[in-house]
Design an enzyme around this catalytic site. Structure first.
Site, PDB file in Angstrom:
ATOM      1  N   LEU A  41      -3.969  12.843   1.500  1.00 61.24           N
ATOM      2  CA  LEU A  41      -5.276  12.189   1.627  1.00 61.24           C
ATOM      3  C   LEU A  41      -5.136  10.896   2.412  1.00 61.24           C
ATOM      4  O   LEU A  41      -6.047  10.474   3.122  1.00 61.24           O
ATOM      5  CB  LEU A  41      -5.852  11.879   0.235  1.00 61.24           C
ATOM      6  CG  LEU A  41      -6.225  13.077  -0.639  1.00 61.24           C
ATOM      7  CD1 LEU A  41      -6.504  12.623  -2.058  1.00 61.24           C
ATOM      8  CD2 LEU A  41      -7.447  13.788  -0.050  1.00 61.24           C
ATOM      9  N   ALA A  46       0.363   5.411   3.291  1.00 60.36           N
ATOM     10  CA  ALA A  46       0.436   3.955   3.397  1.00 60.36           C
ATOM     11  C   ALA A  46       1.882   3.532   3.613  1.00 60.36           C
ATOM     12  O   ALA A  46       2.781   4.356   3.777  1.00 60.36           O
ATOM     13  CB  ALA A  46      -0.137   3.315   2.139  1.00 60.36           C
ATOM     14  N   SER A  47       2.102   2.237   3.571  1.00 64.58           N
ATOM     15  CA  SER A  47       3.432   1.694   3.858  1.00 64.58           C
ATOM     16  C   SER A  47       4.448   2.079   2.797  1.00 64.58           C
ATOM     17  O   SER A  47       5.606   2.350   3.101  1.00 64.58           O
ATOM     18  CB  SER A  47       3.356   0.173   3.961  1.00 64.58           C
ATOM     19  OG  SER A  47       2.783  -0.376   2.786  1.00 64.58           O
ATOM     20  N   LEU A  48       4.035   2.119   1.540  1.00 64.14           N
ATOM     21  CA  LEU A  48       4.961   2.327   0.439  1.00 64.14           C
ATOM     22  C   LEU A  48       4.860   3.706  -0.196  1.00 64.14           C
ATOM     23  O   LEU A  48       5.742   4.096  -0.959  1.00 64.14           O
ATOM     24  CB  LEU A  48       4.733   1.257  -0.638  1.00 64.14           C
ATOM     25  CG  LEU A  48       4.758  -0.201  -0.168  1.00 64.14           C
ATOM     26  CD1 LEU A  48       4.509  -1.144  -1.348  1.00 64.14           C
ATOM     27  CD2 LEU A  48       6.076  -0.532   0.505  1.00 64.14           C
ATOM     28  N   ALA A  49       3.791   4.436   0.088  1.00 64.93           N
ATOM     29  CA  ALA A  49       3.571   5.704  -0.608  1.00 64.93           C
ATOM     30  C   ALA A  49       2.602   6.567   0.178  1.00 64.93           C
ATOM     31  O   ALA A  49       2.023   6.137   1.171  1.00 64.93           O
ATOM     32  CB  ALA A  49       3.011   5.434  -2.010  1.00 64.93           C
ATOM     33  N   LYS A 105      -0.186   9.672  -6.266  1.00 63.33           N
ATOM     34  CA  LYS A 105       0.406   8.692  -5.356  1.00 63.33           C
ATOM     35  C   LYS A 105       1.911   8.640  -5.638  1.00 63.33           C
ATOM     36  O   LYS A 105       2.335   8.325  -6.752  1.00 63.33           O
ATOM     37  CB  LYS A 105      -0.223   7.313  -5.577  1.00 63.33           C
ATOM     38  CG  LYS A 105       0.306   6.230  -4.646  1.00 63.33           C
ATOM     39  CD  LYS A 105      -0.465   4.929  -4.853  1.00 63.33           C
ATOM     40  CE  LYS A 105       0.017   3.840  -3.915  1.00 63.33           C
ATOM     41  NZ  LYS A 105      -0.764   2.578  -4.083  1.00 63.33           N
ATOM     42  N   ASP A 118      -6.201  -6.004  -0.890  1.00 65.26           N
ATOM     43  CA  ASP A 118      -5.909  -5.087   0.214  1.00 65.26           C
ATOM     44  C   ASP A 118      -7.127  -4.213   0.505  1.00 65.26           C
ATOM     45  O   ASP A 118      -7.042  -2.978   0.495  1.00 65.26           O
ATOM     46  CB  ASP A 118      -4.698  -4.214  -0.139  1.00 65.26           C
ATOM     47  CG  ASP A 118      -4.059  -3.589   1.092  1.00 65.26           C
ATOM     48  OD1 ASP A 118      -4.370  -4.036   2.215  1.00 65.26           O
ATOM     49  OD2 ASP A 118      -3.260  -2.657   0.942  1.00 65.26           O
TER      50      ASP A 118
END
Length: 518
Positions: A156, A159-162, A178, A310
């Site tokens: 979906l 992102a940077s971390l997940a 996530k 964010d």
């Protein structure tokens, strides 16, 4: 054997052993080795510096306002930004996070950098599903095919971390899963250290380049963002905090399948807040969307002191309510929240009221209270509002924003870049996430074409008055002083309502004005 040789072979042996252990710990992924990532980052910085030297600094420019110079400078910025983007995409993890932050610094960096790095907000590199399954197995101690009836391999969002995937549990519940990228946590310490060294090297070469504050913020915030259980707690806290907002949806956390690296929440439909085609197709009102987001964030910043930090478009969905047909706001990604002290909220509220009243003495006083000394208070007011000084002194709630003003901000920003860096180095650390949040919200309003709505200042002004009144009430020592504080607050709110009601009648936005009162 001499001591020098012992030391030499010891260092080499340690490096080889350390590299071997790092490879083994990260399933022999070469990209996860610190020295590889450090070397790649160093090579990119050297390449960018060489590009600037070859294109801009290898010749004397007699006229730096000429069309040729401006074209070459813009092309060089764009080429350097593309190299930086490639580094972020390759090293991933923390580099993506910093790249996203760069993509939000419109007031500070050339547009070529901002526009290039913005793609990382919604188009970060993704990992194969099998990598995510490995994290699920390690953390939940269960095979994915035993847990899920179905698992959509297409994320979906990444992102940077997940990255987040839609799935259906064996009991039929639709969920959003996530999962943290496998090597992010192990690489984060080395990556932050690497960026800190590179920032210091660049600052030594270019004294106007002062971004140590960005490294410091990343070091402080990253541990919180890497703990998905903390994100779940934040989501529940903010849902309870704003439970009276019937139009706000915070997906519920499924705790039995949540760990520090896996977060499972109920799946919630909606379109991204910047998807104008979706908004038009669903017949949603952009002004209603902007007003609700503005109301939410004004309350977070000035009254609650717990701020979702964010709010890029991928983290805010909009949809039509199935109950009443109104607009609902879905807030996602609760990993990073700014917690603002009462003292900060009081001074920040005072600063904003001074700006809205065009009270320059007040701006100077409360900018100083927030850590901005000397003559930088005017620049700080521009950074807080996202408006040029000419608009600030004529009233940011009276002067409409247009393309000419945006161009002026970009041109003036280039001239005062060293001073902006100075402000960011010295300002109260709480201000940094607030500035980032303000910039992202302004970006959403610009996309929705609602940046000139007067209700934004109306709602914010009332929140500022309430924040100041609350602090002064708590500091009152007797009943009469408390009563006077309450009456003064209500009188100020009444005057604000009458003023903006009048503005609504004059500007033919009476219906919008009445909605904000009732």
């Amino acid at each position: 054997m001499s001591l020098r040789k012992v030391l030499k072979y010891g260092v080499v042996g340690s490096a080889v052993l350390g590299t071997g252990l790092s490879l083994h710990a990260n399933d022999y992924d070469l990209n996860s080795v610190g020295i590889v990532r450090l070397g790649r980052a160093g090579a990119t910085v050297f390449d960018i510096a060489t590009t600037y030297k070859a294109n801009l600094y290898s010749r004397e420019w007699t006229d730096k306002k000429s069309a040729e110079y401006l074209r070459v400078k813009s092309d060089t910025h764009r080429a350097a930004a593309e190299k930086l983007l490639d580094l972020c995409r390759t090293n991933r993890g923390v580099y993506i996070k910093v790249g996203q932050h760069i993509g939000a610094l419109e007031y500070l960096l050339p547009p070529e950098y901002v526009n290039t790095m913005k793609v990382l907000h919604s188009n970060a590199p993704q990992n194969p599903v099998e990598d995510l399954y490995r994290v699920i197995r390690q953390d939940l101690r269960v095979e994915p095919n035993e847990l899920f009836e179905s698992f959509d391999p297409e994320p979906l969002g990444t992102a940077s971390l997940a990255q987040v995937h839609r799935a259906t549990l064996r009991d039929g519940r639709e969920v959003a899963v996530k999962v943290q990228h496998p090597y992010v946590k192990g690489n984060s310490i080395v990556d932050i250290k690497t960026m800190e060294v590179l920032v210091k090297l660049v600052a030594w070469t270019f004294p106007d380049f002062k971004f140590q504050w960005l490294v410091d913020e990343s070091k402080r915030n990253l541990p919180m963002e890497l703990d998905f259980a903390n994100e779940g707690r934040n989501a529940e806290k903010v849902r309870e905090m704003f439970r009276h907002y019937r139009w706000l949806k915070i997906p519920g956390v499924i705790w039995e399948y949540t760990t520090s690296r896996v977060l499972m929440m109920e799946y919630t439909k909606g379109g991204q807040v910047n998807d104008l085609e979706y908004i038009q197709r669903e017949k949603l009102d952009p002004y209603d969307i902007a007003n609700k987001i503005g109301q939410l964030y004004s309350n977070m910043i000035f009254l609650k002191g717990f701020v979702h930090s964010d709010p890029h478009p991928g983290n805010i969905l909009v949809r039509r309510s199935e109950q009443n047909g109104g607009t609902e706001i879905v807030l996602l990604d609760h990993g990073l929240y700014a917690e603002l002290t009462e003292k900060f909220r009081y001074n920040y509220s005072k600063l904003w009221l001074s700006i809205l009243r065009v009270d320059q003495a007040g701006m100077k006083k409360y900018a100083h209270a927030l850590g901005v000394d000397g003559s930088m208070w005017g620049l700080f007011a521009c950074m807080v509002t996202g408006r040029p000084w000419n608009s600030v002194i004529h009233g940011v709630d009276k002067v409409k924003q247009d393309d000419a003003e945006k161009e002026m901000i970009q041109n003036e920003g280039k001239l005062v870049l060293p001073h902006i860096s100075d402000v960011l180095e010295k300002v109260d650390r709480q201000m940094l996430l607030v500035l980032k949040t303000n910039d992202l919200i302004r970006g959403i309003e610009t996309t929705l074409r609602t940046q000139n709505r007067m209700t934004a200042f109306w709602v914010m002004s009332k929140c500022c008055v309430k924040s100041i009144g609350s602090q002064e009430y708590l500091g009152a020592t007797d009943t009469w002083t408390k009563l006077a504080t309450c009456l003064r607050e209500q009188w100020c709110i009444l005057k604000l309502n009458l003023y903006y009601l009048y503005r609504g009648i004059v500007s033919l936005h009476l219906l919008s004005a009445l909605k904000m009162i009732f």
